[in-house]
Design a protein around this motif. Sequence first.
Motif, mmCIF file in Angstrom:
data_model
loop_
_atom_site.group_PDB
_atom_site.id
_atom_site.type_symbol
_atom_site.label_atom_id
_atom_site.label_comp_id
_atom_site.label_asym_id
_atom_site.label_seq_id
_atom_site.Cartn_x
_atom_site.Cartn_y
_atom_site.Cartn_z
ATOM 1 N N ARG A 171 46.510 43.736 60.727
ATOM 2 C CA ARG A 171 47.656 43.419 59.818
ATOM 3 C C ARG A 171 47.679 41.643 60.059
ATOM 4 N N LEU A 172 47.109 41.287 59.014
ATOM 5 C CA LEU A 172 46.760 39.611 58.452
ATOM 6 C C LEU A 172 47.955 39.550 57.358
ATOM 7 N N TYR A 173 48.039 37.834 57.232
ATOM 8 C CA TYR A 173 48.768 37.237 55.852
ATOM 9 C C TYR A 173 47.654 36.357 55.325
ATOM 10 N N ALA A 174 47.599 36.435 54.334
ATOM 11 C CA ALA A 174 46.865 35.817 52.621
ATOM 12 C C ALA A 174 47.826 35.279 51.974
ATOM 13 N N ASP A 175 47.673 33.947 51.747
ATOM 14 C CA ASP A 175 48.543 33.143 50.631
ATOM 15 C C ASP A 175 48.828 34.648 49.719
ATOM 16 N N ASP A 176 47.124 34.418 49.092
ATOM 17 C CA ASP A 176 47.162 35.260 47.842
ATOM 18 C C ASP A 176 46.604 37.236 48.542
ATOM 19 N N PRO A 177 48.246 37.930 48.958
ATOM 20 C CA PRO A 177 47.137 39.005 48.994
ATOM 21 C C PRO A 177 46.447 40.005 48.214
ATOM 22 N N ARG A 178 46.197 40.195 46.875
ATOM 23 C CA ARG A 178 45.977 41.173 46.172
ATOM 24 C C ARG A 178 44.028 40.373 45.830
ATOM 25 N N ALA A 179 44.564 39.055 46.077
ATOM 26 C CA ALA A 179 43.054 38.957 45.782
ATOM 27 C C ALA A 179 42.054 38.683 47.098
ATOM 28 N N ALA A 180 42.874 38.892 48.471
ATOM 29 C CA ALA A 180 42.449 39.815 49.369
ATOM 30 C C ALA A 180 41.804 39.917 49.247
ATOM 31 N N GLY A 181 42.978 41.724 49.233
ATOM 32 C CA GLY A 181 42.329 42.794 49.368
ATOM 33 C C GLY A 181 41.543 43.275 48.016
ATOM 34 N N ALA A 182 41.410 42.672 47.079
ATOM 35 C CA ALA A 182 39.980 42.850 46.035
ATOM 36 C C ALA A 182 38.505 42.539 46.892
ATOM 37 N N ALA A 183 38.613 41.260 47.147
ATOM 38 C CA ALA A 183 37.710 40.590 47.941
ATOM 39 C C ALA A 183 37.117 41.808 49.018
ATOM 40 N N LEU A 184 38.525 42.054 49.888
ATOM 41 C CA LEU A 184 37.540 43.537 50.892
ATOM 42 C C LEU A 184 37.125 44.490 50.231
ATOM 43 N N ARG A 185 38.130 44.973 49.620
ATOM 44 C CA ARG A 185 37.790 46.814 49.443
ATOM 45 C C ARG A 185 36.048 46.203 48.604
ATOM 46 N N GLY A 186 35.836 45.304 48.169
ATOM 47 C CA GLY A 186 34.302 44.745 47.287
ATOM 48 C C GLY A 186 33.620 46.316 48.504
ATOM 49 N N HIS A 187 33.809 45.742 49.872
ATOM 50 C CA HIS A 187 33.166 45.827 51.317
ATOM 51 C C HIS A 187 33.163 47.230 51.780
ATOM 52 N N VAL A 188 34.240 47.856 51.297
ATOM 53 C CA VAL A 188 34.584 48.838 52.157
ATOM 54 C C VAL A 188 33.180 50.024 52.503
ATOM 55 N N VAL A 189 32.940 50.455 53.295
ATOM 56 C CA VAL A 189 32.168 50.823 53.096
ATOM 57 C C VAL A 189 31.957 52.535 52.976
ATOM 58 N N ASP A 190 31.036 53.000 52.376
ATOM 59 C CA ASP A 190 30.458 53.903 51.417
ATOM 60 C C ASP A 190 31.517 55.414 52.307
ATOM 61 N N GLY A 191 31.155 56.027 51.511
ATOM 62 C CA GLY A 191 32.769 56.582 51.663
ATOM 63 C C GLY A 191 33.844 56.844 52.165
ATOM 64 N N ALA A 192 34.374 55.337 52.489
ATOM 65 C CA ALA A 192 35.720 55.478 52.215
ATOM 66 C C ALA A 192 36.656 54.577 51.519
#
Length: 201
Positions: A171-192
């Motif tokens: 659990r971390l802090y980001a100034d722009d959490p929606r942009a951070a979440g979008a960037a990370l979702r692009g790398h969610v592993v297959d099947g997850a």
Amino acid sequence: MAHEVRVVASLVQWAARRPHGVGSGDRAVPYAGGQAALVYGLLFAAVVETAVLAVLPAEWPVVHAAVLVLDVWGVALVLGFHAACAARPHVVGADGSLRVRYGALVDVAVPAGSVTAVRVEHRFPPGRTVEVSGGVLDLAVGGRTTVTVELGAPVEVVRPLGGRERARVLRLYADDPRAAGAALRGHVVDGAAGRAGPERG
């Protein structure tokens, strides 16, 4: 001493606008904004204290000079602490890796392909800035976290004083959490992807 050296180096990187550890194709995720008001408030108070001390008459010149040097060094450390957070953002790697950081104190490396779920989630964890309990790392800035990342396997977390823990939820802090979440979702592993989870206000 090693931490203070990294803090001073961060001042240079911050002034040069060269974030540490962000390569070509990587995505920097800033978090220093969440504590800027507090840090600048402390910095202002420290500068005022140092200025007042500098103009006061000194009954013991040697002691006065030593305290003044310590005050100036304290001002530099407060500014350097903020600079370290600004110059060392979280990093979403082009290969899907992740670095979760807090200035020069914490640097958690998450290998590519480890992220299984991401959600925007505002939480206000009690306790210290860096807290690991039950396999969950809370890395709060300004007393809160805004993004929750779940991993397929636990990663090592080295505490500021060297203690080592394992965590599978970050659990971390980001100034722009929606942009951070979008960037990370692009790398969610297959099947997850189905466990990526909804955004929460």
